[in-house]
Design a protein around this motif. Structure first.
Motif, PDB file in Angstrom:
ATOM      1  N   ALA A 115     -19.367  54.916 -59.639  1.00 16.14           N
ATOM      2  CA  ALA A 115     -20.202  53.667 -59.529  1.00 16.14           C
ATOM      3  C   ALA A 115     -21.785  53.819 -59.109  1.00 16.14           C
ATOM      4  O   ALA A 115     -21.942  55.033 -58.939  1.00 16.14           O
ATOM      5  CB  ALA A 115     -19.647  52.609 -58.511  1.00 16.14           C
ATOM      6  N   VAL A 116     -22.276  52.892 -59.584  1.00 15.33           N
ATOM      7  CA  VAL A 116     -23.967  53.219 -59.097  1.00 15.33           C
ATOM      8  C   VAL A 116     -24.135  52.469 -57.994  1.00 15.33           C
ATOM      9  O   VAL A 116     -23.766  51.204 -57.828  1.00 15.33           O
ATOM     10  CB  VAL A 116     -24.746  52.385 -60.282  1.00 15.33           C
ATOM     11  CG1 VAL A 116     -26.013  52.517 -59.814  1.00 15.33           C
ATOM     12  CG2 VAL A 116     -24.628  53.006 -61.725  1.00 15.33           C
ATOM     13  N   ILE A 117     -24.554  53.303 -56.969  1.00 15.71           N
ATOM     14  CA  ILE A 117     -24.769  52.716 -55.555  1.00 15.71           C
ATOM     15  C   ILE A 117     -26.169  52.422 -55.280  1.00 15.71           C
ATOM     16  O   ILE A 117     -27.027  53.063 -55.476  1.00 15.71           O
ATOM     17  CB  ILE A 117     -24.145  53.926 -54.713  1.00 15.71           C
ATOM     18  CG1 ILE A 117     -22.801  54.014 -54.667  1.00 15.71           C
ATOM     19  CG2 ILE A 117     -24.537  53.512 -53.155  1.00 15.71           C
ATOM     20  CD1 ILE A 117     -21.897  52.694 -54.293  1.00 15.71           C
ATOM     21  N   GLY A 177     -24.417  44.379 -59.710  1.00 20.94           N
ATOM     22  CA  GLY A 177     -24.277  44.145 -61.097  1.00 20.94           C
ATOM     23  C   GLY A 177     -23.405  42.604 -60.865  1.00 20.94           C
ATOM     24  O   GLY A 177     -22.513  42.561 -59.992  1.00 20.94           O
ATOM     25  N   ARG A 178     -23.320  41.813 -62.070  1.00 17.80           N
ATOM     26  CA  ARG A 178     -22.528  40.681 -61.837  1.00 17.80           C
ATOM     27  C   ARG A 178     -21.863  40.526 -63.413  1.00 17.80           C
ATOM     28  O   ARG A 178     -20.572  39.827 -63.220  1.00 17.80           O
ATOM     29  CB  ARG A 178     -23.502  39.502 -61.850  1.00 17.80           C
ATOM     30  CG  ARG A 178     -24.255  39.231 -60.507  1.00 17.80           C
ATOM     31  CD  ARG A 178     -23.173  39.066 -59.368  1.00 17.80           C
ATOM     32  NE  ARG A 178     -23.780  39.058 -58.126  1.00 17.80           N
ATOM     33  CZ  ARG A 178     -23.783  40.202 -57.327  1.00 17.80           C
ATOM     34  NH1 ARG A 178     -23.143  41.295 -57.746  1.00 17.80           N
ATOM     35  NH2 ARG A 178     -23.929  40.278 -55.944  1.00 17.80           N
ATOM     36  N   THR A 209     -20.044  40.755 -52.906  1.00 17.88           N
ATOM     37  CA  THR A 209     -20.581  42.164 -52.135  1.00 17.88           C
ATOM     38  C   THR A 209     -20.266  43.275 -53.043  1.00 17.88           C
ATOM     39  O   THR A 209     -20.667  44.353 -52.404  1.00 17.88           O
ATOM     40  CB  THR A 209     -20.082  42.273 -50.715  1.00 17.88           C
ATOM     41  OG1 THR A 209     -18.495  41.988 -50.728  1.00 17.88           O
ATOM     42  CG2 THR A 209     -20.343  40.898 -50.152  1.00 17.88           C
ATOM     43  N   ARG A 210     -19.397  43.309 -54.102  1.00 20.93           N
ATOM     44  CA  ARG A 210     -19.315  44.578 -54.651  1.00 20.93           C
ATOM     45  C   ARG A 210     -19.412  44.100 -56.116  1.00 20.93           C
ATOM     46  O   ARG A 210     -18.420  43.243 -56.716  1.00 20.93           O
ATOM     47  CB  ARG A 210     -17.641  44.949 -54.536  1.00 20.93           C
ATOM     48  CG  ARG A 210     -17.372  46.281 -55.248  1.00 20.93           C
ATOM     49  CD  ARG A 210     -15.928  47.147 -55.247  1.00 20.93           C
ATOM     50  NE  ARG A 210     -15.989  48.334 -55.425  1.00 20.93           N
ATOM     51  CZ  ARG A 210     -16.014  48.737 -56.895  1.00 20.93           C
ATOM     52  NH1 ARG A 210     -16.222  48.064 -57.952  1.00 20.93           N
ATOM     53  NH2 ARG A 210     -16.027  49.958 -57.017  1.00 20.93           N
ATOM     54  N   GLY A 211     -20.344  44.944 -56.976  1.00 21.12           N
ATOM     55  CA  GLY A 211     -20.496  44.355 -58.204  1.00 21.12           C
ATOM     56  C   GLY A 211     -19.841  45.135 -59.239  1.00 21.12           C
ATOM     57  O   GLY A 211     -18.816  45.799 -58.939  1.00 21.12           O
ATOM     58  N   ALA A 217     -13.937  47.322 -62.111  1.00 19.78           N
ATOM     59  CA  ALA A 217     -14.559  46.125 -61.366  1.00 19.78           C
ATOM     60  C   ALA A 217     -13.512  45.221 -60.856  1.00 19.78           C
ATOM     61  O   ALA A 217     -12.510  45.101 -61.810  1.00 19.78           O
ATOM     62  CB  ALA A 217     -15.584  45.401 -62.288  1.00 19.78           C
ATOM     63  N   ILE A 218     -13.581  44.500 -59.970  1.00 23.64           N
ATOM     64  CA  ILE A 218     -12.801  43.565 -59.490  1.00 23.64           C
ATOM     65  C   ILE A 218     -13.107  42.159 -59.252  1.00 23.64           C
ATOM     66  O   ILE A 218     -14.270  41.831 -58.697  1.00 23.64           O
ATOM     67  CB  ILE A 218     -12.135  43.955 -58.032  1.00 23.64           C
ATOM     68  CG1 ILE A 218     -11.507  45.411 -57.867  1.00 23.64           C
ATOM     69  CG2 ILE A 218     -11.223  42.878 -57.325  1.00 23.64           C
ATOM     70  CD1 ILE A 218     -10.918  46.034 -56.412  1.00 23.64           C
TER      71      ILE A 218
END
Length: 451
Positions: A115-117, A177-178, A209-211, A217-218
């Motif tokens: 992932a991109v952090i 991210g969206r 809070t997690r993109g 992705a979730i």
């Protein structure tokens, strides 16, 4: 990776147990049974569970014995097995292992992924790719999506720069991210309409809070829908967040109707383009302002009247007033012009509300109260002076809206052009391209997730 147990033919569970006895004692019995019958039934269920466990362990030991015996034969007896023979043996053992685990109901689940952090706020260089980012537990109504493409939105850039820090700073490091488009790989126990292997697209809420800048992705089930077959994952990832924002403003808040006059200020961006197409699909008259290089694009999207946004006294360039003004720019001058262009009873909607800005400045509680006061003051003033309704609009999750958007895409009536694509590991460069406005269209990150 972890091993979790599930009953064969039942929905996979992600519940973890400290000991095997913890699992065995969860085998329930009917409440109507008396104590002795209940005790007998519980013992019976636990007995069969331990029998299953005993057989499972022995089968794995048998597989290990087969592996060691085969390798011993190839390496000791033949003294020089070929690469092809070793590869064939490995394939056979792997297939046997897979069949055994499937028969026994044992499933391997991912616990980390790439992932991109975002570990600190700043420029594009603060974005870092990590290979071992933890995947949260999947909730009952959530879906795990193997990402194929991710849209880069203005909100992503603003969050990276510190927008929303009152909410997100305590949560650093986080994944931004969206938008997302990809394949369903797991579903929660309560998910009803999506299944493993289906191609889906959708978008997270702005406060998630997690993109989606991640291999996986979730999202909640209502945040996803089936991807139309007539577009690619890259094209699909450019659409949902922008389209849901436009839908929320025009359909959810203003409730536009056939024959109304709609003005989109800043029609050349993704939200503006989807707003034009949504209004057109409702058979409204659509006008917009945009830059010179976007004029042909907005006309193709359905705008019937287009004015260069750099034109002085822009509100004097339109001959008639409008029922709805959607301001995607949100500057004081565009707000003033938009208000003057509305007829009494109209709606002014801006995407640039002050809630987040004030919360970042004064804190969540004080900032939220200040934002409510500012909004109320403007609503009263504009209602008294011009007889119009004033709104701050924000994207919200809406399953029905996403279904309608997917239908418009399938019918060829809604699209967002993709101007630039980059791999996930070049997310920082994608942000530079987006900030420099070098791409005439949406910037999309393409993801090749590892198995």
């Amino acid at each position: 990776m972890v091993f979790l147990f599930r009953g064969r033919g039942t929905t996979t569970t992600t519940t973890r147990f400290e000991t095997l006895n913890d699992f065995a004692t969860t085998l329930s019995v009917p409440e109507s049974c008396n104590s002795k019958v209940a005790e007998f039934l519980l013992l019976q269920k636990q007995f069969w569970f331990y029998c299953w466990l005993f057989c499972s362990v022995n089968l794995f030991l048998l597989l290990l014995l087969l592996l060691s015996s085969s390798l011993s034969f190839l390496l000791s007896e033949k003294k020089g097995a070929s690469f092809e023979e070793c590869s064939l043996l490995a394939c056979i053992i792997s297939a046997a292992f897979s069949q055994a685990t499937e028969f026994l109901g044992i499933k391997r689940y991912l616990t980390t992924c790439r992932a991109v952090i975002l570990s600190e706020f700043g420029g594009p260089d603060v974005l870092r790719v990590r290979e071992d980012v933890a995947l949260p537990e999947l909730g009952a109504s959530e879906v795990l999506v193997r990402t194929h493409a991710v849209g880069v939105n203005p909100l992503d850039l603003r969050m990276r720069g510190g927008y929303g820090c009152s909410l997100f700073k305590p949560l650093l490091p986080l994944v931004i991210g969206r938008d997302v488009s990809g394949e369903v790989t797991r579903v929660g126990n309560s998910v009803q309409h999506l299944h493993i292997g289906e191609q889906v697209f959708g978008a997270l809420h702005p406060t998630a809070t997690r993109g989606t800048y991640s291999d996986y992705a979730i999202l909640h089930e209502e945040q996803l829908t089936h991807k139309p077959d007539n577009i690619s994952h890259t094209e699909a990832a450019a659409i949902p967040f922008a389209a849901l924002t436009a839908w929320r403003a025009l359909r959810g808040t203003a409730q536009i109707k056939k024959g109304q006059r709609i003005l989109v200020m800043g029609g050349g961006g993704a939200v503006g383009l989807t707003a034009i197409q949504l209004a057109k699909s409702t058979e409204c008259y659509v006008a917009c302002t945009c830059g010179k290089r976007s004029m042909e694009l907005v006309k193709e999207a359905g705008a019937m009247e287009v004015i260069d946004y750099t034109t002085p006294n822009i509100d004097l360039q339109f001959t008639d007033r409008f029922d709805v003004v959607l301001d995607t720019i949100g500057l004081p001058e565009t707000e003033a012009a938009g208000i003057r262009l509305l007829q009494p009873g109209g709606h002014y909607l801006t995407l640039q509300g002050e809630t987040v800005t004030l919360a970042d400045r004064y804190g969540l509680v004080a900032g939220g109260a200040a934002a409510a006061a500012v909004l109320l003051k403007k609503k009263i003033r504009y209602k008294q002076q011009y007889g119009i309704d004033y709104w701050w609009t924000i994207m919200r999750t809406d399953a029905e809206a996403l279904e309608e958007i997917a239908g418009l895409i399938k019918d060829g009536r809604l699209k967002v052009p993709v101007g630039h694509t980059l791999p996930l590991e070049e997310a920082a460069e994608a942000h530079r391209v987006r900030e420099g406005k070098k791409a005439h269209g949406k910037v999309v990150l393409e993801v090749k997730a590892e198995s």
